[in-house]
Scaffold this motif. Structure first.
Motif, PDB file in Angstrom:
ATOM      1  N   SER A 120     -12.020  13.400 -23.076  1.00 35.63           N
ATOM      2  CA  SER A 120     -12.706  14.230 -23.856  1.00 35.63           C
ATOM      3  C   SER A 120     -13.584  13.424 -24.584  1.00 35.63           C
ATOM      4  O   SER A 120     -13.387  12.243 -24.786  1.00 35.63           O
ATOM      5  N   SER A 121     -14.575  14.241 -25.257  1.00 31.69           N
ATOM      6  CA  SER A 121     -15.445  13.275 -26.222  1.00 31.69           C
ATOM      7  C   SER A 121     -15.755  14.339 -27.330  1.00 31.69           C
ATOM      8  O   SER A 121     -15.155  15.333 -27.525  1.00 31.69           O
ATOM      9  N   GLU A 122     -16.725  13.981 -28.321  1.00 35.89           N
ATOM     10  CA  GLU A 122     -17.245  15.065 -29.432  1.00 35.89           C
ATOM     11  C   GLU A 122     -17.823  16.145 -28.773  1.00 35.89           C
ATOM     12  O   GLU A 122     -17.965  17.263 -29.416  1.00 35.89           O
ATOM     13  N   THR A 123     -18.254  16.110 -27.586  1.00 37.22           N
ATOM     14  CA  THR A 123     -19.022  17.274 -26.948  1.00 37.22           C
ATOM     15  C   THR A 123     -18.401  17.778 -25.710  1.00 37.22           C
ATOM     16  O   THR A 123     -19.151  18.871 -25.237  1.00 37.22           O
ATOM     17  N   THR A 124     -17.666  17.123 -25.251  1.00 34.44           N
ATOM     18  CA  THR A 124     -17.217  17.411 -23.622  1.00 34.44           C
ATOM     19  C   THR A 124     -15.597  17.553 -23.594  1.00 34.44           C
ATOM     20  O   THR A 124     -14.827  16.429 -24.259  1.00 34.44           O
ATOM     21  N   VAL A 125     -15.228  18.220 -22.725  1.00 32.13           N
ATOM     22  CA  VAL A 125     -13.910  18.273 -22.144  1.00 32.13           C
ATOM     23  C   VAL A 125     -13.881  18.309 -20.666  1.00 32.13           C
ATOM     24  O   VAL A 125     -14.332  19.214 -20.114  1.00 32.13           O
ATOM     25  N   ALA A 126     -12.907  17.193 -20.047  1.00 34.06           N
ATOM     26  CA  ALA A 126     -12.854  17.187 -18.830  1.00 34.06           C
ATOM     27  C   ALA A 126     -11.525  17.894 -18.296  1.00 34.06           C
ATOM     28  O   ALA A 126     -10.522  17.424 -18.759  1.00 34.06           O
ATOM     29  N   LEU A 127     -11.540  18.829 -17.356  1.00 35.72           N
ATOM     30  CA  LEU A 127      -9.909  19.553 -17.049  1.00 35.72           C
ATOM     31  C   LEU A 127      -9.910  19.466 -15.614  1.00 35.72           C
ATOM     32  O   LEU A 127     -10.808  19.267 -14.744  1.00 35.72           O
TER      33      LEU A 127
END
Length: 211
Positions: free
Chosen positions: A117-124
């Motif tokens: 994850s980052s400030e703008t993305t989430v990887a699932l």
């Protein structure tokens, strides 16, 4: 002869019940049928996937029972059922056959895993449910909340995620919400129904730099 009358007795066949699915799994189907007045009972016939028909329930003297469960079926196969009523004149005609697939909704779907994850993305990332119910999974759906503790009902990139049964990961972009915690859940569908996973949470924040 004059003055004599003749009585004609008609052998009236009973009306056919309407059969329908009550429930189904990958190995069992329970069928039910409508009640018919003034009958002694009912007879249920099943035709298997090879086209072989046989009586699987003879309730000719049981007008109370209106359902039957058949077991030992093959998941994904369709079976045809029809019922006739029985009265003192014998069996009536069978009603319209109902085709039912030995299949239930998928089950036991694990929550997706947050891989980054980052400030703008989430990887699932996720896996298929441990049981497909007897019918292949047709696709997945991802949901998220609003980042403020609301319900987890907002679709995540539906055009990219849905109707792709082979998909096992997805990265979504969420802008303008740095520092908020978002919760996600996964749904798996087949032609009969669906199941949902438990929730997984991720905070929108950058990984700190190595000192």
């Amino acid at each position: 002869a004059d003055g004599e009358s003749m009585v004609v007795l008609c052998r009236v066949k009973p009306t056919a019940p309407v059969v329908s699915k009550k429930s189904a799994t990958s190995t069992e189907i329970t069928v039910q049928w409508t009640s018919i007045s003034n009958v002694n009972g009912y007879v249920l016939e099943m035709t298997n996937a090879n086209g072989q028909a046989s009586v699987i329930y003879d309730g000719s003297y049981n007008p109370i029972n209106l359902e039957y469960k058949v077991s030992g079926l093959t998941g994904g196969n369709s079976y045809s059922f029809r019922v006739c009523s029985v009265n003192f004149n014998g069996r009536g005609d069978y009603g319209t056959a109902q085709s039912i697939k030995a299949c239930g909704a998928p089950s036991n779907l694990a929550a997706p895993t947050v891989t980054s994850s980052s400030e703008t993305t989430v990887a699932l990332q996720w896996t298929a449910p441990s049981s497909d119910g007897g019918c292949a999974v047709s696709g997945f759906t991802l949901y998220k909340d609003d980042g403020n503790g609301g319900t987890v009902t907002n679709l995540v990139d539906a055009a990219t995620v849905q109707n792709k049964p082979y998909l096992r990961d997805h990265t979504t972009t969420i802008t303008g919400n740095s520092g908020k915690v978002f919760r996600f859940k996964l749904r798996a569908d087949n032609e009969i129904g669906y199941c949902e996973s438990s929730l997984v949470a991720s905070i929108l924040a950058s990984v700190p730099s190595t000192p």
